[in-house]
Design a protein around this motif. Structure first.
Motif, PDB file in Angstrom:
ATOM      1  N   VAL A 200      67.908 -97.120  44.663  1.00  0.00           N
ATOM      2  CA  VAL A 200      66.523 -97.429  45.000  1.00  0.00           C
ATOM      3  C   VAL A 200      66.408 -98.898  45.397  1.00  0.00           C
ATOM      4  O   VAL A 200      66.938 -99.789  44.733  1.00  0.00           O
ATOM      5  CB  VAL A 200      65.571 -97.097  43.831  1.00  0.00           C
ATOM      6  CG1 VAL A 200      65.897 -97.903  42.590  1.00  0.00           C
ATOM      7  CG2 VAL A 200      64.129 -97.321  44.233  1.00  0.00           C
ATOM      8  N   ALA A 201      65.755 -99.135  46.525  1.00  0.00           N
ATOM      9  CA  ALA A 201      65.543-100.503  47.008  1.00  0.00           C
ATOM     10  C   ALA A 201      64.207-101.042  46.512  1.00  0.00           C
ATOM     11  O   ALA A 201      64.108-102.179  46.054  1.00  0.00           O
ATOM     12  CB  ALA A 201      65.602-100.554  48.524  1.00  0.00           C
ATOM     13  N   ASN A 202      63.156-100.216  46.609  1.00  0.00           N
ATOM     14  CA  ASN A 202      61.841-100.623  46.139  1.00  0.00           C
ATOM     15  C   ASN A 202      60.932 -99.409  46.072  1.00  0.00           C
ATOM     16  O   ASN A 202      61.235 -98.351  46.645  1.00  0.00           O
ATOM     17  CB  ASN A 202      61.224-101.707  47.036  1.00  0.00           C
ATOM     18  CG  ASN A 202      61.098-101.260  48.480  1.00  0.00           C
ATOM     19  OD1 ASN A 202      60.301-100.381  48.812  1.00  0.00           O
ATOM     20  ND2 ASN A 202      61.906-101.857  49.357  1.00  0.00           N
ATOM     21  N   VAL A 203      59.824 -99.579  45.385  1.00  0.00           N
ATOM     22  CA  VAL A 203      58.792 -98.562  45.271  1.00  0.00           C
ATOM     23  C   VAL A 203      57.461 -99.224  45.583  1.00  0.00           C
ATOM     24  O   VAL A 203      57.164-100.307  45.065  1.00  0.00           O
ATOM     25  CB  VAL A 203      58.739 -97.943  43.862  1.00  0.00           C
ATOM     26  CG1 VAL A 203      57.650 -96.877  43.783  1.00  0.00           C
ATOM     27  CG2 VAL A 203      60.093 -97.356  43.473  1.00  0.00           C
ATOM     28  N   GLU A 204      56.685 -98.598  46.444  1.00  0.00           N
ATOM     29  CA  GLU A 204      55.337 -99.071  46.747  1.00  0.00           C
ATOM     30  C   GLU A 204      54.351 -97.969  46.398  1.00  0.00           C
ATOM     31  O   GLU A 204      54.587 -96.802  46.732  1.00  0.00           O
ATOM     32  CB  GLU A 204      55.196 -99.454  48.219  1.00  0.00           C
ATOM     33  CG  GLU A 204      56.075-100.620  48.625  1.00  0.00           C
ATOM     34  CD  GLU A 204      55.927-100.996  50.094  1.00  0.00           C
ATOM     35  OE1 GLU A 204      54.958-100.532  50.728  1.00  0.00           O
ATOM     36  OE2 GLU A 204      56.776-101.755  50.604  1.00  0.00           O
TER      37      GLU A 204
END
Length: 933
Positions: A200-204
């Motif tokens: 996972v790179a990021n969550v928005e």
């Protein structure tokens, strides 16, 4: 042809001589910065740092060139590289704040969080590393605005701004741009087919209506989970977690979670990536024994007892001179093995055919798992499988993607039906109740037993064919019952009967459900920023097809799969005024579903940046959201025993057919021996449940009220929001928001009762209406749960406050508060069930430091919520207030490129609820070892 193309790309790529730039990125305290981005200025080449801040950048560019080094929370720095032998060690200066993070989801274009036109939450690499939960997905619960609904240890749904359920069809969840909700069952299976912790790179996350850009179902919010690129994050990464769960009912059990990621950029044109994860655990066992029929808990003092998490005791009948009686049920833990399993894998090829930013992605994802889902019943999802395949082309100003979702229910089954039919495998309902009635009445007449004693004797005889000595010689019991004694849980007879029931999709005899449904979806978007200069303009659209295939076990697809389509298009304009202090965003979207009229969704927002450095940002927005009825809302046709679920698509009303036996009293009135009922009975010939209950108590036909149920249609929300974001005194981050929502045509379910014969009405002189009264009185009636819209005026409002500050050196303290409430007049729709299912008050706090001493960090999260009402078709009740503490410490070992973490969720260990009917959530203590190259 495809193999030839890939071979050519590989061959072309390897002709370029690649060199490597190595280095590290640290902060002013010489602590490593994981997830920092290193890019070659003027090209698409780049890399990112691992957990110890190191990086390797492969490039065909020749020195000299310039590197741009950036990381969230730090100032960007540029470095000139003059030779490949030069080691690049960069120190970044702190630039407080998380409000400067770059997000894409709010406007489908990169912008800082502080300039977002709507409330947005973000989780990046550093937050993922520091999460106190066992997985990044579970750690989302500690974000502001987020409330979880936990149905299983591995099945958690995200709730933002209320009106949520376990399925939570009002909230959309995207993984690398793909909707990962079930095509037929409409729920998101937590992170079953999501992203691995090491990928996972990021969550928005956008709480609130988002339909103007994302269409149907982005009604209460939308979440984006984005994975790492193999071009910038290469190597083999591995993690392993071991822990133990503790729950009062389940005891202490092992928890195991393993994952591996492999990524390689073979050339600047071609890269591959693969992930595999495997998790096993023991379920939070549901063991709520509260009585759903009122009265005492247990059959000892309540012969009509129906325990919430006991199944089989929903089968009930009225026996003259005895009363209402239910069969003996089985506990949930007797009907399922309580084991949770999750296996997921994904593979992708990434191709950059040219020197620009255009990238072609071919991706395949598969998730296989066993968990528990709660809808109208509790379902054991065994070997449930979901697959997704995607083709995507994206560039600097555009993307186009097409993907399919394919699911298979595997060996899943309905636990309530499993208990019913295990009971019936031993003894039919008719025989069981006959046995009960005989023993009850004779025990009183012969032995002089009181009601409770007679009930105990009757249940013993009906269950096990056993009688007191005083009754054994009576002629009524000389012929042995044809049925078998009740099967005891764990016995060979029980196990054999349960195994047969779980394999049978006929719900009159079994419990298995079949689902091989599919979803086809495409999206396109183009940004005209390089063509149109006066403003940023983008347009896009989407198309979707549902293919429902349950073989008639869930939907009314008895004669073959059911299909329908949806499509939409949108445009957005962003323009800055007043020396770039005022940003205007206007969006408009049109969506059309095959079965409903089209919807227009506008959004208008203003963001004003005040102050000399533009750090005081005020925002105001108005937008609408809408939600199309789900596949179940439209096409379900499921007999649940006590009631049937009937979808309200016009064609579905005739698709659903069933035959019912009429009572002897009804036949004496002239009714036929059997009647054929369709879904139209539910919508056009029924009374409200409350009025039938009143009629049963009073015998007065004037109490009856005809149900006025309309066919379901899309629901809408008008959402108003104001907010303020800023950083004051250098390091105090402030994030304030308030919203007010007005709902129209809010979708809900209603229970109605239809007579087997006669016409529902209030004209007592009409013979047909009189026949319906008789049908109700004789018990010749059918209960339906139908999908419709309420005419009641519904609104909700809330506000949130978020503060974060470094209180001492690098110790960061955060606290946030959320308030939520809804309002409507129950008198406008007495049968309306709101299902807000959200606490009015929530407080969350955090304290952490990524580097207390060299390579050692920690984080602590605490959250509290007030008591709130939970309403669902499975069960209603109050969720008590609870306080939960999570904590973790982590230690980095740079030489081994490793991070070791020890943590615990619900550290106090007091079991707590989030869903009525689900298992109470216990404690999880875990240790993990993550190796990143």
């Amino acid at each position: 042809m495809k193999v030839y193309l890939l071979t050519m790309l590989l061959c072309c790529g390897v002709t370029f001589a690649q060199q490597t730039v190595t280095g590290s990125v640290t902060d002013a305290n010489k602590q490593s910065i994981p997830g920092a981005n290193i890019n070659i200025v003027g090209t698409s080449g780049g890399a990112s740092t691992d957990f110890d801040g190191s990086f390797k950048l492969n490039t065909t560019a020749k020195p000299p060139f310039t590197l741009k080094v950036s990381a969230v929370g730090f100032e960007t720095k540029t470095i000139n590289v003059t030779s490949f032998s030069q080691r690049v060690d960069v120190i970044l200066k702190d630039e407080e704040t998380k409000l400067d993070e770059i997000v894409v989801s709010a406007s489908r274009t990169p912008e800082r969080v502080i300039e977002s036109p709507v409330t947005i939450e973000r989780m990046g690499i550093q937050e993922i590393k520091n999460t106190t939960a066992s997985t990044f997905y579970d750690g989302l619960e500690n974000l502001k605005e987020v409330h979880f609904n936990t149905s299983s240890i591995s099945f958690k749904s995200v709730n933002t701004r209320g009106f949520a359920s376990v399925a939570n069809t009002r909230f959309m969840q995207l993984v690398d741009g793909m909707d990962n909700s079930s095509p037929a069952l409409n729920f998101v299976l937590g992170n079953l087919i999501g992203i691995s912790d090491i990928d996972v790179a990021n969550v928005e996350l956008l709480p609130g209506a988002s339909s103007a850009l994302y269409g149907a179902n982005a009604f209460n919010g939308i979440m984006f989970m984005n994975s790492k690129s193999p071009f910038t994050n290469e190597g083999i990464s591995v993690y392993y977690k071991y822990g133990q769960t503790s729950q009062k009912v389940a005891g202490t059990n092992d928890y195991n979670d393993f994952g591996i990621r492999a990524a390689k950029a073979f050339t600047k044109h071609f890269a591959l990536k693969g992930n595999f994860t495997y998790m096993t655990a023991t379920e939070w066992i549901a063991a709520d024994d509260r009585s759903m029929t009122g009265g005492s808990v247990g059959h000892a003092n309540n012969q009509n007892y129906d325990g919430l998490n006991l199944y089989g005791d929903e089968v009930t009948t009225f026996i003259p001179n005895v009363g209402q009686v239910s069969r003996t049920g089985y506990r949930e833990q007797d009907i399922t093995d309580n084991k949770v399993k999750s296996i997921k894998a994904d593979f992708s090829a990434h191709i950059k055919p040219w020197a620009d930013e255009t990238e072609v992605i071919l991706q395949y994802k598969i998730g296989l798992g066993s968990t528990i889902y709660q809808g109208a019943n509790r379902y054991a999802l065994k070997d449930f499988m979901m697959q997704q395949a995607k083709v995507e082309v994206k560039g600097k100003n555009f993307f186009a993607r097409f993907y399919t979702t394919d699911e298979d229910a595997g060996n899943s089954y309905d636990m309530r039906f499993a208990a019913w039919n295990v009971n019936r495998a031993a003894k039919s309902d008719q025989e069981w109740f006959t046995n009960y009635a005989t023993a009850y009445q004779l025990s009183g007449a012969v032995m002089g037993s009181n009601a409770n004693q007679s009930a105990a004797i009757a249940r013993e005889y009906a269950d096990y064919n056993r009688l007191p000595a005083a009754l054994q010689s009576l002629s009524q019991f000389q012929v042995a019952p044809a049925g078998k004694p009740r099967f005891e849980p764990g016995s060979p007879e029980f196990n054999n009967a349960l195994a047969m029931v779980k394999e049978n999709p006929d719900l009159t005899q079994g419990a298995k459900f079949i689902d091989q449904s599919k979803l086809y979806h495409s999206d396109v978007n183009y940004n005209f920023r390089d063509i149109i200069k006066f403003a940023e303009v983008q347009v896009g659209g989407s198309w979707r097809k549902y293919h429902m295939d349950s073989k008639g076990t869930i939907f009314t697809d008895y004669d073959g799969p059911i299909e329908y389509r949806e499509y939409g298009a949108y445009a957005q304009l962003v323009k800055k005024f007043m020396d770039d202090r005022l940003k205007f965003t206007g969006s408009l979207r049109y969506d059309k579903s095959q079965n409903f009229d089209g919807n227009v969704s506008p959004r208008v927002s203003f963001v004003y940046s005040a102050g000399e450095s533009k750090r005081h940002n005020f925002r105001l927005s108005y937008q609408t959201g809408f939600r199309n009825p789900t596949t179940q809302d439209q096409y379900i046709g499921l007999d649940l025993g006590p009631f049937a679920l009937i979808g309200s698509a016009a064609e579905n009303l005739d698709r659903f057919q069933e035959t019912k036996d009429v009572s002897a009293a009804g036949q004496a009135m002239g009714a036929p021996a059997t009647v054929n009922l369709s879904g139209r009975n539910a919508y056009t010939n029924a009374y409200t449940v409350a009025s039938v209950q009143a009629f049963s108590a009073s015998g007065n036909t004037a109490d009856l009220v005809v149900a006025n149920i309309g066919l379901v249609k899309p629901e809408q929300v008008h959402a108003f929001e104001v907010g303020y974001r800023s950083v004051v005194q250098n390091d105090l981050s402030i994030d304030l928001n308030a919203y007010y929502n007005i709902y129209n045509d809010f979708m809900n379910t209603s229970r109605v009762i239809s007579p087997y014969y006669g016409t529902a009405g209030t004209n007592a002189s009409d013979p047909n209406v009189q026949m319906s009264y008789a049908a109700l009185a004789f018990g010749d009636r059918r209960v339906y749960q139908v999908y419709t819209n309420t005419a009641a005026q519904i609104s909700s409002l809330g506000f949130g406050v978020g503060l974060a500050k470094k209180v001492y050196k690098d110790f960061e303290l955060g606290v946030n508060y959320n308030y939520a409430q809804f309002d409507f007049d129950q008198a406008e729709d007495p049968s309306f069930i709101a299902g807000f299912n959200t606490p009015k008050h929530r407080i969350k706090g955090s304290l952490g430091n990524a580097n207390v001493i060299k390579n050692l960090g920690f984080n602590v999260n605490v959250r509290w919520n007030s008591e709130y009402l939970w309403q669902s078709s499975f069960g209603d009740g109050m969720i008590p207030e609870n306080t939960v503490l999570d904590a973790q410490i982590n230690y980095g070992i740079p030489k081994l490129k490793s991070v070791i973490k020890v943590g615990a969720t619900n550290l106090f260990g007091t079991d707590y609820l989030q869903v009525i009917g689900a298992g109470a959530i216990g404690k999880l203590v875990f240790a993990s070892w993550t190796i990143n190259p």
